[in-house]
Design an enzyme around this catalytic site. Structure first.
Site, PDB file in Angstrom:
ATOM      1  N   CYS A 190       2.448  -4.567   4.240  1.00  0.00           N
ATOM      2  CA  CYS A 190       3.524  -4.620   3.434  1.00  0.00           C
ATOM      3  C   CYS A 190       4.991  -4.788   4.353  1.00  0.00           C
ATOM      4  O   CYS A 190       4.737  -5.716   4.672  1.00  0.00           O
ATOM      5  CB  CYS A 190       2.983  -2.779   2.273  1.00  0.00           C
ATOM      6  SG  CYS A 190       4.908  -3.221   1.180  1.00  0.00           S
ATOM      7  N   HIS A 216      -1.777  -3.357  -0.384  1.00  0.00           N
ATOM      8  CA  HIS A 216      -1.948  -2.576   0.479  1.00  0.00           C
ATOM      9  C   HIS A 216      -3.640  -2.482  -0.411  1.00  0.00           C
ATOM     10  O   HIS A 216      -4.089  -1.703  -0.779  1.00  0.00           O
ATOM     11  CB  HIS A 216      -1.348  -1.367  -0.556  1.00  0.00           C
ATOM     12  CG  HIS A 216       0.062  -1.332   0.270  1.00  0.00           C
ATOM     13  ND1 HIS A 216       0.509   0.060   1.126  1.00  0.00           N
ATOM     14  CD2 HIS A 216       1.440  -1.690  -0.513  1.00  0.00           C
ATOM     15  CE1 HIS A 216       1.590  -0.786   0.987  1.00  0.00           C
ATOM     16  NE2 HIS A 216       2.600  -0.873   0.177  1.00  0.00           N
ATOM     17  N   GLU A 233      -5.385  -1.128   1.584  1.00  0.00           N
ATOM     18  CA  GLU A 233      -6.228   0.417   1.896  1.00  0.00           C
ATOM     19  C   GLU A 233      -6.958   0.495   0.909  1.00  0.00           C
ATOM     20  O   GLU A 233      -7.455   2.039   0.630  1.00  0.00           O
ATOM     21  CB  GLU A 233      -5.460   1.475   3.130  1.00  0.00           C
ATOM     22  CG  GLU A 233      -3.723   2.191   2.237  1.00  0.00           C
ATOM     23  CD  GLU A 233      -2.486   1.109   2.138  1.00  0.00           C
ATOM     24  OE1 GLU A 233      -1.789   1.353   2.092  1.00  0.00           O
ATOM     25  OE2 GLU A 233      -3.056  -0.032   2.237  1.00  0.00           O
TER      26      GLU A 233
END
EC number: 6.3.4.2
Length: 627
Positions: A399, A526, A528
Site C-alpha cells: 500500500c 494488502h 496479508e
C-alpha cells in the site's frame, strides 16, 4: 444452531480472540461448520477511523468492511470468509434502532434499551449465525466473542441481551465460556484466584453462569489452584481450563483438546460428534505446532513502519510473515524500525537513534514497508526503499510502501526531486501519487477503495505472477485512498520499474517489480489479509525465500520447495557450502572504497552506494539528494 458465548474478565486483552478461534478450530476439526461473531461495545460504526494505537490494526473483509483484528484471527484459524455483519458494534445497533424509530416501526412506543436494543442484538446474532461463511452450507455452531470485560458499562446491553438469549434458544443450544486472568505476583510467587472469583461473581450477577472457565496465566497452573477455582466458582474441575503463555498460538487448540474441551462441548451442546474418528482431526495443527518448535534457521525481516510501538498495529503482516517463514522452514526474527528515525532530521537531533536504526535495517535479511496514513515517517520509508534498491536487499512494499517505492524511484531515476504524494504535498509539481475519485474530502469513514478487487497481470515474465502460480488475474483485498498517477507510468517503466499488475481497466497500478533486482516487489493491495497458516501469501513467501537466497531455486522447481529445503537435517552443511561460494564470489567482485583521510568511511554497514551522492543511509560530508 448452537451458540458459544466467550466473555472476558479482570482485564481486556486477556486472549479472548485466540480462545474463541481455538473453540472454532476444535469443532471444525470434528466436521462441524463454524461461524464467528465479534461484538465491540464502542459507539463507532466500525473500526475504519481508529488509530492503530487504539485497538491495533484495522482488518478488512472481502466485502470491504473495516473491522476488529479479532476477525482476522477467526478467518486465519478457521479458513473462512466473514462478512461485515459478523462484527457488531454499539454504533451499528443504535443506528439500526434509531432508523426504525424514525420510520415509525415501533408504532409510537417509547424506545428503550430493554427491550428494543436487546431485541435488536438478539435478532442480529440469530440472522448472522445462519449466513454461510464457507461455500453454501449453513453453519452449525456460532462462536460469539463479547469484547471488553464483564462489568464495563458500555457492554451491559449486550450482557442483558444474552441473558435473555439463553432462554430464547434453550439451554442445550447455548453455553458460556468465561476467560479470566490468574495473576502470579512476584511478591508472593503463587497464583491468585481472587480476581477470577470476583469476575465470575460479576458475570453471575448479570444472569449468565459460565459453563467453562478458561484461566489465562503466565505459567502453568497446578491442580490445587484449579480445584480452588472450581469450588469457589461453582463449576466442576473438568470445566476449568488452564491456558498458560505458549511459544505459539498454534498450541492453544491442542492444549484445549488435551483438557477435554471437545468432550465437554459434545455433551453440553449435544453436538453428536463421533468421538472414535477424532484421532486425525487436528493432525495438520499438530504438524504446524511441531514445526514452530523444531525450526532452527533464522531469517531476519525489518518492518519499517509508523506504528511500531504497538505490535498489534501490524498483526496481519506479522502473521503473514510467520506463515511464509514456516513454509520456508525458517524461524522468523522481526525487527521493528520506526520510519521517522531513518530521516535526516533525526540525524541532526538524535544521531544515536538514527545510526542504531540504520544498523538494524542494514543487518536484516529482508525489508518490509507496510501501509499507513499521513506524512509522519514517510521520508524514512522512502529512504528505506532507496537503500533496498541500491543495495539489492529483498523488499516487499504494501500500500503506502508501494507509493514510497514509486516516489523514491522517480526522485532518483527520473530526476524529479520534488516528486511526492498529494496526501503530503497537495501542491507538488510532480504528483506521483494522487487521490482517487472515491475519496470524499471531509468524510473519512468507509470512503476508501475497500475490499476484494481483481488485479490483472501484464503479459510477459513476472516473479510475483510465478509465485501466484501464473494466473491471468488474482483477487486481493484493498484499503487505500491514493494511487499511482498513471501519466508517469511510461517514464518509470523506461527506467526499469515494471508495473506487472493493474486493475481491470488498466488505469490503476496494483503491483510493481524492479528489473534486475533479487526481489523488489510492492503491491497496492494488502496480501496479508488472505494469508493462512497452511496457505501463506505469495508476496510474503517470495520475500522470505529471497531473503534466504532460495527464491530462484523455488521458481525453477515450479514454485515447490525441495525436500532438502523443508528439512533441517544436513541444512547446516548446505548453508555453509552456499555461504562460502557466495562469499568467494562477493570478494572477487567487491570494489573496496578508498579510505578517507579522516579515517571515516561513508558507507553503511560496509555497503557502498551506487548513486552519485550518498546512499539512503547517510554519511560524512554528503547530501542525500532528497532535500
Amino acid at each position: 444452531m448452537k451458540y458459544i458465548l466467550v466473555t472476558g474478565g479482570v482485564i481486556s486483552g486477556v486472549g479472548k480472540g485466540v480462545i474463541a478461534s481455538s473453540f472454532g478450530t476444535l469443532l471444525k476439526s470434528c466436521g462441524l461448520d463454524v461461524t464467528s461473531i465479534k461484538i465491540d461495545p464502542y459507539i463507532n460504526i466500525d473500526a475504519g477511523t481508529f488509530s492503530p494505537y487504539e485497538h491495533g490494526e484495522v482488518y478488512v473483509l472481502d466485502d470491504g468492511a473495516e473491522v476488529d483484528l479479532d476477525l482476522g484471527n477467526y478467518e486465519r484459524f478457521l479458513d473462512i470468509t466473514l462478512h461485515r455483519d459478523n462484527n457488531i458494534t454499539t454504533g451499528k445497533i443504535y443506528k439500526l434502532v434509531i432508523e426504525k424509530e424514525r420510520t415509525g416501526e415501533y408504532l409510537g412506543k417509547t424506545v428503550q434499551v430493554v427491550p428494543h436494543i436487546t431485541d435488536a442484538i438478539q435478532e442480529w446474532v440469530e440472522r448472522v449465525a445462519q449466513t454461510p461463511v464457507q461455500g453454501s452450507s449453513k453453519p452449525q455452531v456460532c462462536i460469539v466473542e463479547l469484547g471488553g470485560t464483564i462489568g464495563d458499562i458500555e457492554g451491559m446491553p449486550f450482557v442483558e441481551a444474552f441473558r435473555q438469549f439463553q432462554f430464547r434458544v434453550k439451554r442445550e443450544n447455548f453455553c458460556v465460556a468465561h476467560v479470566s486472568l490468574v495473576p502470579l505476583p512476584k511478591a508472593t510467587g503463587e497464583p491468585k484466584t481472587k480476581p477470577t472469583q470476583s469476575s465470575v461473581r460479576e458475570l453471575r450477577g448479570c444472569g449468565l453462569s459460565p459453563d467453562l472457565i478458561v484461566c489465562r496465566s503466565e505459567k502453568p497452573i497446578g491442580l490445587e489452584v484449579k480445584e480452588k477455582i472450581s469450588n469457589f466458582c461453582h463449576v466442576g474441575p473438568d470445566q476449568v481450563i488452564c491456558i498458560h503463555d505458549l511459544n505459539s498460538i498454534y498450541h492453544v487448540p491442542l492444549l484445549m483438546e488435551q483438557n477435554g474441551v471437545v468432550e465437554y462441548l459434545n455433551e453440553r451442546l449435544q453436538l453428536n460428534i463421533d468421538m472414535s474418528k477424532r484421532t486425525k482431526c487436528l493432525q495438520q495443527w499438530r504438524d504446524l505446532a511441531r514445526r514452530t518448535e523444531t525450526v532452527r534457521r533464522v531469517v531476519t525481516i525489518a518492518i519499517v513502519g509508523k506504528y511500531t510501538k504497538f505490535t498489534d498495529s501490524y498483526a496481519s503482516v506479522v502473521k503473514a510473515l510467520q506463515h511464509a517463514a514456516l513454509a520456508a522452514n525458517r524461524k522468523l526474527e522481526l525487527v521493528f524500525i520506526e520510519s521517522c528515525q531513518l530521516e535526516e532530521e533525526t540525524l541532526q537531533t538524535e544521531p544515536g537513534k538514527y545510526h542504531k536504526e540504520w544498523q538494524k535495517l542494514c543487518e536484516s535479511d529482508g525489508i518490509l514497508v507496510p501501509g499507513g496514513f499521513g506524512s509522519r515517517g514517510m521520508e524514512g520509508k522512502i529512504r528505506a526503499c532507496q537503500w533496498a534498491r541500491e543495495n539489492r536487499k529483498p523488499l516487499l512494499g504494501i500500500c503506502l510502501g508501494l507509493q514510497a517505492a514509486v516516489i523514491e524511484f522517480a526522485r532518483s531515476k527520473l530526476g524529479l526531486k520534488d516528486a511526492n504524494t498529494t496526501e503530503i504535498d497537495p501542491n507538488t509539481a510532480n504528483a506521483l501519487v494522487i487521490d482517487m475519485p472515491e475519496h470524499h474530502t471531509g468524510q473519512l469513514g468507509g470512503t476508501m477503495r475497500l475490499g476484494k478487487r481483481t488485479t490483472v497481470f501484464a503479459d510477459g515474465p513476472s516473479v510475483i505472477r510465478q509465485l501466484y502460480g501464473n494466473p491471468k488475474t488474482v483477487e486481493e483485498r484493498h484499503r487505500h485512498r491514493y494511487e499511482v498517477n498513471p501519466k508517469y507510468v511510461p517514464r518509470l517503466e523506461e527506467q526499469g520499474m515494471r508495473f506487472v499488475g493493474t486493475d481491470e481497466d488498466k488505469t490503476r497500478m496494483e503491483i510493481i517489480e524492479l528489473s534486475g533486482h533479487p526481489y523488489f516487489v510492492a503491491t497496492q493491495y494488502h496480501p496479508e489479509y488472505l494469508s493462512r497458516p497452511l496457505k501463506p501469501s505469495p508476496p510474503f513467501l517470495g520475500l522470505i525465500l529471497a531473503s534466504v537466497d532460495r527464491l530462484t531455486q523455488y521458481i525453477q522447481r515450479g514454485c515447490r520447495l525441495s525436500p532438502r529445503q523443508l528439512s533441517d537435517a544436513s541444512s547446516d552443511e548446505e548453508e555453509s557450502v552456499v555461504g562460502l561460494a557466495g562469499a568467494t564470489k562477493s570478494l572477487r567482485s567487491l570494489k573496496l572504497p578508498s579510505t578517507p583521510k579522516n579515517g571515516l568511511s561513508n558507507g553503511c554497514n560496509g555497503s557502498s552506494s551506487t548513486s552519485d551522492g550518498e546512499g539512503a543511509c547517510g554519511g560524512v560530508g554528503h547530501t542525500n539528494g532528497h532535500e
